[in-house]
Design an enzyme around this catalytic site. Structure first.
Site, PDB file in Angstrom:
ATOM      1  N   THR A   1       3.526   4.529  -4.544  1.00  0.00           N
ATOM      2  CA  THR A   1       3.831   5.458  -5.639  1.00  0.00           C
ATOM      3  C   THR A   1       4.994   6.383  -5.331  1.00  0.00           C
ATOM      4  OG1 THR A   1       2.248   7.121  -4.848  1.00  0.00           O
ATOM      5  CG2 THR A   1       1.422   5.477  -6.411  1.00  0.00           C
ATOM      6  N   SER A   2       5.463   6.371  -4.103  1.00  0.00           N
ATOM      7  CA  SER A   2       6.575   7.267  -3.772  1.00  0.00           C
ATOM      8  C   SER A   2       7.360   6.725  -2.586  1.00  0.00           C
ATOM      9  CB  SER A   2       6.010   8.685  -3.533  1.00  0.00           C
ATOM     10  OG  SER A   2       6.252   9.187  -2.269  1.00  0.00           O
ATOM     11  N   GLY A   3       8.517   7.310  -2.340  1.00  0.00           N
ATOM     12  CA  GLY A   3       9.284   7.049  -1.127  1.00  0.00           C
ATOM     13  C   GLY A   3       9.614   5.576  -0.894  1.00  0.00           C
ATOM     14  N   ILE A   4       9.423   5.159   0.353  1.00  0.00           N
ATOM     15  CA  ILE A   4       9.799   3.807   0.776  1.00  0.00           C
ATOM     16  C   ILE A   4       8.986   2.757   0.013  1.00  0.00           C
ATOM     17  CG2 ILE A   4       9.805   2.221   2.749  1.00  0.00           C
ATOM     18  CD1 ILE A   4      10.168   4.819   4.537  1.00  0.00           C
TER      19      ILE A   4
ATOM     20  N   TYR B   1       0.084  11.061  15.234  1.00  0.00           N
ATOM     21  CA  TYR B   1       0.840  10.167  14.355  1.00  0.00           C
ATOM     22  C   TYR B   1       1.514   9.052  15.156  1.00  0.00           C
ATOM     23  CZ  TYR B   1       4.612   8.671  11.194  1.00  0.00           C
ATOM     24  OH  TYR B   1       5.476   7.927  10.438  1.00  0.00           O
TER      25      TYR B   1
ATOM     26  N   THR C   1       0.860  -1.192   0.000  1.00  0.00           N
ATOM     27  CA  THR C   1       0.000   0.000   0.000  1.00  0.00           C
ATOM     28  C   THR C   1       0.891   1.235   0.000  1.00  0.00           C
ATOM     29  OG1 THR C   1      -0.212   0.217   2.414  1.00  0.00           O
ATOM     30  CG2 THR C   1      -1.782  -1.250   1.300  1.00  0.00           C
ATOM     31  N   GLY C   2       0.440   2.266  -0.716  1.00  0.00           N
ATOM     32  CA  GLY C   2       1.255   3.483  -0.803  1.00  0.00           C
ATOM     33  C   GLY C   2       2.554   3.228  -1.539  1.00  0.00           C
TER      34      GLY C   2
END
Ligand SMILES: NC(=O)c1ccc[n+]([C@@H]2O[C@H](COP(=O)([O-])OP(=O)(O)OC[C@H]3O[C@@H](n4cnc5c(N)ncnc54)[C@H](OP(=O)(O)O)[C@@H]3O)[C@@H](O)[C@H]2O)c1
Length: 249
Positions: A15-18, A150, A12-13
């Protein structure tokens, strides 16, 4: 032999970064990969980079009903799921007095409630053996100012990694937490802070890292490959902190 040969992996997630770097490394290790993200434009860009074999799924981690839809879409395409990496996260940082209920609920939906129902929805598809990796954060262990909601969400997710590791073990599902420390990604620009406060927080973060620098996405992706692979077959209910020493020293 590649370490993730014949494994179906959802990030999941991605599209960028880690998440994007992990998708790259999973592919290099022989996995069949699906990534999610909210933006179709970002998904298409990631797809161009990662290649046609990658399944691009537009899905919001904070849409609770959408987690079931996501699981159904995976089930339509793949015979099973060997690796789930819950990586998408809302990184909003702000002073306590500036939080309102809807922003708090949104963050918790993305970081904790959505992942909870995603794992539940994917249960029938998760193979025996399989690996579930929940992305925590070193923030769950330190008292970084402005990280209250967070850090609480990540502490909750890491707790889930432990409880589900016990509960799902009989099904051959290994659940572990992977906690980055400060890592050089776009997330540092998404904290929700004005630029001057962002710079101050970055300085504060950097000073806390015993290794004296931010982490790099590839360093987190290597850890994800390990936890996803059969090399980690005896690793259950752990939290792997890849944080330059922030949480320990
Ligand atoms: N970077 C750090 O210093 C650091 C430290 C500790 C922990 N972490 C954790 O590491 C994970 C990855 O962070 P990163 O630094 O790689 O961030 P990033 O570069 O901003 O990437 C975040 C990814 O998640 C996606 N995403 C965000 N919200 C989403 C949602 N609601 N539904 C679906 N996808 C969503 C983003 O795409 P869209 O926005 O297009 O949806 C993007 O693909 C997060 O869980 C974060 O909390 C990061």
């Amino acid at each position: 032999m590649p370490r993730l040969q014949d494994k179906y992996a959802l990030i999941t997630g991605g599209t960028s970064g880690i998440g994007l770097e992990t998708a790259r490394q999973f592919l290099a290790e022989g996995a069949t990969v699906a990534i999610t993200g909210r933006s179709q434009t970002a998904l298409s860009a990631a797809g161009r980079e990662l290649g046609d074999s990658v399944l691009l799924l537009q899905s919001d981690a904070g849409d609770i009903a959408g987690q079931r839809t996501l699981a159904q879409r995976i089930a339509q395409q793949w015979p099973r799921l060997d690796v789930l990496y819950v990586n998408a996260g809302d990184v909003t940082h702000r002073p306590l007095q500036e939080w309102d209920e809807s922003a708090y609920d949104r963050l918790m939906d993305i970081n904790l409630k959505g992942p909870f129902f995603l794992v539940q929805s994917l249960l029938p598809l998760l193979a025996n053996p399989s690996s579930v990796i929940l992305c925590g954060s070193v923030s769950a262990h330190i008292g970084l100012p402005q990280s209250s909601a967070y850090a609480a969400s990540k502490a909750g997710l890491l707790s889930l990694a432990r409880t589900l590791s016990g509960e799902l073990l009989a099904r051959g599902i290994r659940v572990n937490g992977l906690s980055p420390g400060p890592t050089e990604t776009a997330a540092l620009g998404k904290l929700g802070l004005p630029p001057e406060e962002q710079d101050a927080l970055r300085d504060q973060i950097r000073k806390r890292v015993p290794l004296g620098r931010l982490g790099r996405p590839w360093e987190l992706a290597k850890a994800a490959v390990f936890l996803a692979s059969d090399e980690a077959s005896f690793v259950v209910g752990a939290e792997l902190q890849v944080d330059g020493g922030v949480g320990r020293l």
